[in-house]
Design an enzyme around this catalytic site. Structure first.
Site, PDB file in Angstrom:
ATOM      1  N   TYR A 248      57.748  35.991  54.501  1.00 51.93           N
ATOM      2  CA  TYR A 248      56.991  36.825  53.569  1.00 51.93           C
ATOM      3  C   TYR A 248      57.401  38.291  53.701  1.00 51.93           C
ATOM      4  O   TYR A 248      57.626  38.975  52.699  1.00 51.93           O
ATOM      5  CB  TYR A 248      55.495  36.660  53.841  1.00 51.93           C
ATOM      6  CG  TYR A 248      54.602  37.363  52.838  1.00 51.93           C
ATOM      7  CD1 TYR A 248      54.441  36.858  51.555  1.00 51.93           C
ATOM      8  CD2 TYR A 248      53.917  38.526  53.189  1.00 51.93           C
ATOM      9  CE1 TYR A 248      53.623  37.488  50.635  1.00 51.93           C
ATOM     10  CE2 TYR A 248      53.100  39.168  52.270  1.00 51.93           C
ATOM     11  CZ  TYR A 248      52.958  38.644  51.000  1.00 51.93           C
ATOM     12  OH  TYR A 248      52.147  39.286  50.085  1.00 51.93           O
TER      13      TYR A 248
ATOM     14  N   SER B  79      53.905  44.689  48.981  1.00 47.36           N
ATOM     15  CA  SER B  79      52.835  44.404  49.938  1.00 47.36           C
ATOM     16  C   SER B  79      52.924  45.406  51.070  1.00 47.36           C
ATOM     17  O   SER B  79      53.959  46.055  51.263  1.00 47.36           O
ATOM     18  CB  SER B  79      53.021  42.984  50.482  1.00 47.36           C
ATOM     19  OG  SER B  79      52.230  42.736  51.622  1.00 47.36           O
TER      20      SER B  79
END
Length: 254
Positions: free
Chosen positions: A155, A142
């Site tokens: 995350y 990501s």
């Protein structure tokens, strides 16, 4: 037909980016195993993709954070198609919280699925890659695995781990003809984003904010991420390993 005669296992393949990867791989001649936590969803996507040939697609339900489930996913792929050439570690979940707001259970869940799942699935395919003389792994990281983002502590930790695990595995297995790369998307128009939008009071303003985060002026599309995965998974990318490729509309170039 960039993946003709190739066999791929795609985790998180029953929705969003994973589903787009599965469709693109099928169009490029691959046989695929769709893995996901919901058997009903996996079965539905399998049926939808049988337009590419019933012999080209199958599905398996399981949790990537559980070793027994991961072994089942890999075994079913090899039993069904005779081999496995590509692993796409796409399964992942998102949490928008700072450290002091994050419970221990939430932390463990994010790390277990997003990072431990990559470890377990890669570990499970390795014996098959070694026996076959090679293979390729594509991990889904990501923009949060490239740079820190606010309100995404767990995350960011999980995706940062994926980014560096990708580099470590690429070095470990380069001599064995096993390539390992990661794709690092920014905000992509998936059901996950739609759930975030639905939680907002002003949905249009929130989507506008997401668009404007990216220098290119919009959020990305699942098919755009799928193309990047296809590129590094194909034999045409034979000299690419250890790369973390941003598909983010210029977000991390700022």
């Amino acid at each position: 037909m960039m993946l003709k005669s190739k066999v791929a296992l795609i985790t998180g393949g029953s929705s969003g980016i994973g589903m787009a990867i599965a469709e693109r791989f099928l169009k490029e001649g691959a046989k695929i195993m769709i893995a996901g936590r919901s058997k009903e969803r996996c079965d539905a996507v399998q049926k939808q993709f049988e337009i590419f040939g019933a012999d080209a697609v199958d599905s398996v339900a399981g949790d990537v954070s559980r070793w027994d489930d991961v072994q089942k996913m890999v075994k079913k792929t090899v039993d069904r198609f005779g081999r496995i050439d590509i692993l796409v570690n796409n399964a992942g979940i998102y949490l928008e919280k700072r450290v002091e707001e994050t419970t221990e259970d939430e932390w463990d869940q994010i790390i277990n699925i997003n990072l431990k799942g990559v470890f377990l699935c890669s570990k499970a395919v390795y014996p098959h890659f070694k026996k076959q003389g090679g293979g390729t792994i594509v991990n889904m990281s990501s923009d949060s695995g490239v740079s820190g983002n606010p309100d995404e502590a767990a995350y960011c930790a999980s995706k940062g781990g994926v980014t560096n695990l990708t580099r470590a595995m690429a070095l470990d297995y380069a001599k064995e003809n096993i390539r390992v790369n990661a794709i690092c998307p920014a905000v992509i128009n998936t059901p996950m984003l739609q759930r975030e939008i639905d939680m907002q009071e002003d949905k249009e303003a929130y989507l506008k904010e997401m668009d404007e985060l990216h220098p290119i002026g919009r959020v990305g599309l699942p098919k755009e991420v799928a193309f990047a995965v296809l590129m590094v998974a194909s034999d045409e990318a034979s000299f690419i390993t250890g790369a973390n490729i941003s598909v983010d509309g210029g977000l991390t170039a700022v």
